[in-house]
Motif scaffolding. Structure first.
Motif, PDB file in Angstrom:
ATOM      1  N   PRO B 185       0.833  -1.215   0.000  1.00  0.00           N
ATOM      2  CA  PRO B 185       0.000   0.000   0.000  1.00  0.00           C
ATOM      3  C   PRO B 185       0.863   1.258   0.000  1.00  0.00           C
ATOM      4  N   ASP B 186       1.996   1.198   0.666  1.00  0.00           N
ATOM      5  CA  ASP B 186       2.895   2.350   0.682  1.00  0.00           C
ATOM      6  C   ASP B 186       3.384   2.691  -0.714  1.00  0.00           C
ATOM      7  N   GLU B 187       3.813   1.658  -1.432  1.00  0.00           N
ATOM      8  CA  GLU B 187       4.321   1.868  -2.790  1.00  0.00           C
ATOM      9  C   GLU B 187       3.216   2.479  -3.670  1.00  0.00           C
ATOM     10  N   THR B 188       2.012   1.930  -3.563  1.00  0.00           N
ATOM     11  CA  THR B 188       0.908   2.424  -4.381  1.00  0.00           C
ATOM     12  C   THR B 188       0.646   3.898  -4.086  1.00  0.00           C
ATOM     13  N   ALA B 189       0.562   4.222  -2.794  1.00  0.00           N
ATOM     14  CA  ALA B 189       0.238   5.598  -2.416  1.00  0.00           C
ATOM     15  C   ALA B 189       1.300   6.574  -2.916  1.00  0.00           C
ATOM     16  N   VAL B 190       2.560   6.173  -2.842  1.00  0.00           N
ATOM     17  CA  VAL B 190       3.645   7.046  -3.297  1.00  0.00           C
ATOM     18  C   VAL B 190       3.431   7.474  -4.753  1.00  0.00           C
ATOM     19  N   TYR B 191       3.158   6.496  -5.641  1.00  0.00           N
ATOM     20  CA  TYR B 191       3.053   6.837  -7.070  1.00  0.00           C
ATOM     21  C   TYR B 191       1.701   7.459  -7.423  1.00  0.00           C
ATOM     22  N   TYR B 192       0.624   7.013  -6.772  1.00  0.00           N
ATOM     23  CA  TYR B 192      -0.666   7.645  -7.039  1.00  0.00           C
ATOM     24  C   TYR B 192      -0.623   9.133  -6.673  1.00  0.00           C
ATOM     25  N   MET B 193      -0.048   9.448  -5.512  1.00  0.00           N
ATOM     26  CA  MET B 193       0.019  10.857  -5.111  1.00  0.00           C
ATOM     27  C   MET B 193       0.913  11.655  -6.061  1.00  0.00           C
ATOM     28  N   LEU B 194       2.039  11.062  -6.453  1.00  0.00           N
ATOM     29  CA  LEU B 194       2.962  11.743  -7.377  1.00  0.00           C
ATOM     30  C   LEU B 194       2.240  12.192  -8.649  1.00  0.00           C
ATOM     31  N   VAL B 195       1.453  11.289  -9.233  1.00  0.00           N
ATOM     32  CA  VAL B 195       0.775  11.624 -10.489  1.00  0.00           C
ATOM     33  C   VAL B 195      -0.442  12.505 -10.234  1.00  0.00           C
ATOM     34  N   ALA B 196      -1.181  12.218  -9.171  1.00  0.00           N
ATOM     35  CA  ALA B 196      -2.382  13.019  -8.889  1.00  0.00           C
ATOM     36  C   ALA B 196      -2.009  14.478  -8.682  1.00  0.00           C
ATOM     37  N   GLU B 197      -0.880  14.709  -8.012  1.00  0.00           N
ATOM     38  CA  GLU B 197      -0.481  16.094  -7.746  1.00  0.00           C
ATOM     39  C   GLU B 197      -0.097  16.839  -9.026  1.00  0.00           C
ATOM     40  N   GLN B 198       0.178  16.098 -10.084  1.00  0.00           N
ATOM     41  CA  GLN B 198       0.536  16.752 -11.343  1.00  0.00           C
ATOM     42  C   GLN B 198      -0.613  16.769 -12.351  1.00  0.00           C
ATOM     43  N   SER B 199      -1.773  16.196 -11.986  1.00  0.00           N
ATOM     44  CA  SER B 199      -2.876  16.050 -12.940  1.00  0.00           C
ATOM     45  C   SER B 199      -3.855  17.215 -12.867  1.00  0.00           C
ATOM     46  N   ASP B 200      -4.525  17.468 -13.992  1.00  0.00           N
ATOM     47  CA  ASP B 200      -5.538  18.511 -14.056  1.00  0.00           C
ATOM     48  C   ASP B 200      -6.893  17.982 -13.605  1.00  0.00           C
ATOM     49  N   ILE B 201      -7.206  16.776 -14.036  1.00  0.00           N
ATOM     50  CA  ILE B 201      -8.479  16.152 -13.651  1.00  0.00           C
ATOM     51  C   ILE B 201      -8.161  14.789 -13.055  1.00  0.00           C
ATOM     52  N   VAL B 202      -8.751  14.492 -11.894  1.00  0.00           N
ATOM     53  CA  VAL B 202      -8.543  13.187 -11.263  1.00  0.00           C
ATOM     54  C   VAL B 202      -9.907  12.530 -11.096  1.00  0.00           C
TER      55      VAL B 202
END
Lengths: 331, 331, 331, 331
Positions: B185-202
């Motif tokens: 779960p840690d690994e997943t959260a790291v990358y999901y947050m990384l991309v979400a923070e750079q996205s326009d629409i989630v």
């Protein structure tokens, strides 16, 4: 010009990444095929910086993973002995080994390293082993690029960067590029850029910045132009004997020269530079002075046998700054 | 309230990630142990969205990697047949296989999937196989979270996100969380947050946002508060039969209800939702109308056997919006 | 000439190795890119032989490892249903999947298989999961070459061969060569020779014997000369439509011809051959008659859709032997 | 009683397996955490035996794989220097490293080794890199059990054993059990038994024979009863300070005692034993005398710092046999 830190933080610096073993050939100026004895030192860029900073008097912690063997225990004991807080160094329980670096000194400027880094313990640091409580106590989180080379260490570092940002901890990114472990230039560039864009201070050689940008013969101005559109406000780019440049987001540029010394080997120059530079910044010295501290410390370490044990105390650095002579650059 | 896109871009949408095979049991309402025949469809969230959008008339491209076998060739041919530009779909040369999903429909709301995703071709997309020239031609880059699950696909997506930001391409992040392949779960959260923070629409379900935040029973207000401090200006959170919410950074909140339908299975609901929602936004409809398009499209697909082949054309959606009835929610 | 078995053993035959899923295209004579539906059958050479022998009335057991999923449970239930003792089939607990074979029938003699065999459950059978008590109860241990392709299945088979020798159980080696999983011709030859040299009966096509010997266009006389210096006393070499030869250590050679049939596909020919040949031997028929049983059974299975479900009962075989016509070979 | 070899063979002995680096702590009688310098030697059981035999005057060759680095080149040069034919030592081209063994001497009988053997070059020897022409030139093929621990080295050894049998080369199996690399006791026992059953001479400690048989406290009589039903005609079982036993298939048993010496460490005892024992057999001495040679050589090596460099010449051994005193065993 001074660099501002959050003075309420108890620890001056927490380094995250590898702490390994260097096995330095005792015989100089010959190929490793012919060297018969080796001396053991603690090594690894972030461990060296932690040791160097602690010896200079900073309040230093370390986050990393050690092998459950004699080499791992040696590292922990040595670092604790020079004053590094090792409470957040965890022990691997899956049989991974300590990274090794056999150094070969063919001549003062032909040094090479024979690395053992396959599946080493430090690359198995888990995100869950990074403590938010610990990171928020620091003025500086020092990240070494090599810790990004492989999962799960990569995610542990990305998490620590995210926690540092959340808690106002300054992120210092030591590019510390080692080709070993990385699988492609594209992969390296992706993660180096990701962390650099979130860092407050980025330090590296020009070659390392080229790796980060996946370019050849990159340009300092392009580099800082891009980084200053993100989080960075200070970028230090080192050009070997030509000296180093510090670029501030405010527009100022500072240059430091290398001090004359009797070069034995080139290893450890970067780590001693970083530890003294950060020591000076944290101590409230201005950027120009901090660059001199970095240069002087590097000059001292390249004249000695080890990269960690040889880290100078402040008086040695200050003496060299006071009396030392710069290497002259032509043209 | 409309959503602005860069109208000079030739392609409406480029999706990146997996294109796989669904093997849907032909017998419904029984355990897979007893089903004897299966029908083959193209599957995988980003492929489904690309197919759905193309059938609605958008100009769609796809970046992904296909196995060099009969399944890989079937996928390319099918997608090309419905109008998706497949010029940037590369063929794996290292023997990796096409991902498979055997679907089991025990009852309309007890559906499960038996996945074959170990070392599948789509996870071997290399960063060097992502073309900057191609990405800059799109209004939207659609990223599916599953493509972040493993290297080198992970780095290919991170690179494409970085290129999209550089060229003013809107980044839409479909969380599309599948536990398979992720290691913690840690690994997943790291990358999901990384991309979400750079996205326009989630876009995602509430459960998927919880995975991204590594929390239990997360709160929509907390989610949007955090995302709006980064790049996002529109966040869509789906709550199953209760309908979905769209939160705009400007402060407005929109809600859409689910349309009554004869539910056969729940697969494909999210992908059909995303394709119709994005179609409507790109076509200049306001956010509230776009949510209705999403809901209507999802209602149509859950009543049919496949997730891709069943994607509706615009007339079907508009008819349901015009004449359909909402699912009533108690309280 | 009859073949002697230890009549005190309770089980006629124990097969060891893989039990998988075949997904047979329902549409014949077209490329798999165009087939849309598939029927599911139990597959895998040793499972097919076990099923075929059990349907002929032998007392059959199986040693193998199944995935803990719907496909695994289907296989166990099906095999138990046709009378195979499944008490020594263990369930994998580490998430490995069931092997898959998608079959493509381009024409009756252009058949190909798209395999999913990476990290499949059957290859994870451990030596400790092979029971000495079980093996010693059998007249025959049937070993399939594919189970040697990877550890730990490889060691489980080597252990079972060693136990069979210790307890006077006849070892029948079905070469069953599938290139998938093996890493080099050298590796394959090493393990094929190791087991062949310890086997009592070796069965395979001429091509498979070539793989075992790591030669091209090998010679039957060389093959039997070598094998007869070790444990073998019966070697069956199949030459496709030309028929098959059985060589006895006593010096006799027997030849069987293929029966005329309406060939639908070539899959399953070898497994049906082996099951009927062994059934006849165990039933006390002489070698020449046993070869006819093998040929007849193969002719029946190649005219049907599946390899397992189509296994004939004894009456079908005997009818074909009584009334069937041989394929004529020119020259 | 003499042991017969094929006198037409040009090479006395070819060893196959690992050639590695030992890093022996220069400080004795303290934990490795506190030792600071290490001396480098060639190590690895078959390399030690080859070096020991060559120093005694045998005509020796070696089959193995070396890393393409300074350590690999050091090994080749050292072995060539003491007279080993290194023409069949190949260089790894895939970046694998040289195996390392850091030795710790806590006290003369508490020695431990910190191993680096993950993915080391010697385990990557391919079957295709074993030359039939080379093997057939030897009187003896010396196989070390550790080379069986992993593919493809495992198959390279199995192939060499098969070639040795084909060409009348005596197979000597030095059990040399190291738990590292093996994945289970079952796996180990499977391959140890496979090779032991094909060997002419088997040498090991009682503990190693227990590993081979997967038993606890095994019995020498059981061991030889089983091995003599296969290929073996001489079995040497070592019982530490109690001395060693040689059992001949002809029914004779010989016992050798250990010689008194100043024990520094226990490493290297087995390899020096094997090299002198085989030297004596090949030189036409009887078995009883050969056992004395083995014991004497072991006593010499355990009193010195290295396992390879300390290998004695024949005169040293003969002097100890002539004048040495046996260790007295109580009871």
């Amino acid at each position: 010009m001074n660099y501002p830190f959050n003075e309420n933080k108890e620890l001056d610096l927490i380094a995250i990444g590898r702490a390994c073993i260097d096995l330095n050939a005792n015989e100089y100026n010959q190929p490793m095929e012919e060297t018969m004895t080796f001396t053991k030192y603690v090594g690894g860029s972030p461990a060296n910086v932690a040791i160097g900073s602690a010896k200079l008097g900073l309040n230093v912690g370390f986050i990393g993973k050690l092998a459950d063997d004699q080499h791992g225990r040696f590292i922990e004991k040595y670092m604790r002995g020079v004053g590094v807080d090792t409470s957040n160094m965890v022990t691997d329980k899956e049989g991974h080994k300590t990274g090794l670096a056999f150094t070969e000194i063919l001549s003062p400027d032909e040094c090479s390293i024979l690395m053992y880094r396959d599946d080493v313990a430090d690359l198995y640091l888990e995100p869950s082993e990074v403590s938010e409580d610990y990171i928020q106590q620091a003025k500086i989180l020092l990240v070494s690029g090599t810790a990004l080379a492989k999962s799960p260490s990569r995610e542990a570092v990305l998490k620590s960067v995210s926690l540092a940002k959340k808690h106002g901890v300054k992120i210092v990114f030591e590019l510390d590029y080692r080709p070993y472990t990385w699988t492609s230039p594209d992969e390296t560039a992706v993660y180096y850029m990701l962390v650099a864009e979130q860092s407050d201070i980025v330090i590296g050689t020009r070659d390392e910045f080229d790796v980060m940008e996946n370019v050849k013969d990159g340009d300092n101005n392009e580099t800082i132009k891009n980084l200053f559109t993100h989080s960075a406000d200070l970028v230090v780019i080192k050009h070997g004997v030509e000296g180093s440049y510090a670029y501030a987001k405010t527009g100022e540029t500072f240059r430091a020269h290398a001090y004359k010394t009797n070069v034995l080997k080139t290893f450890g120059a970067g780590d001693s530079y970083a530890s003294a530079f950060l020591y000076a910044l944290v101590s409230g010295k201005d950027i120009e002075t901090a660059l001199k501290y970095g240069s002087a410390s590097a000059s001292i370490v390249v004249s000695k046998h080890s990269s960690s044990d040889a880290m100078p105390v402040a008086a040695e650095i200050e003496q060299l700054i006071g009396q030392g002579e710069y290497v002259k650059i032509e043209g």
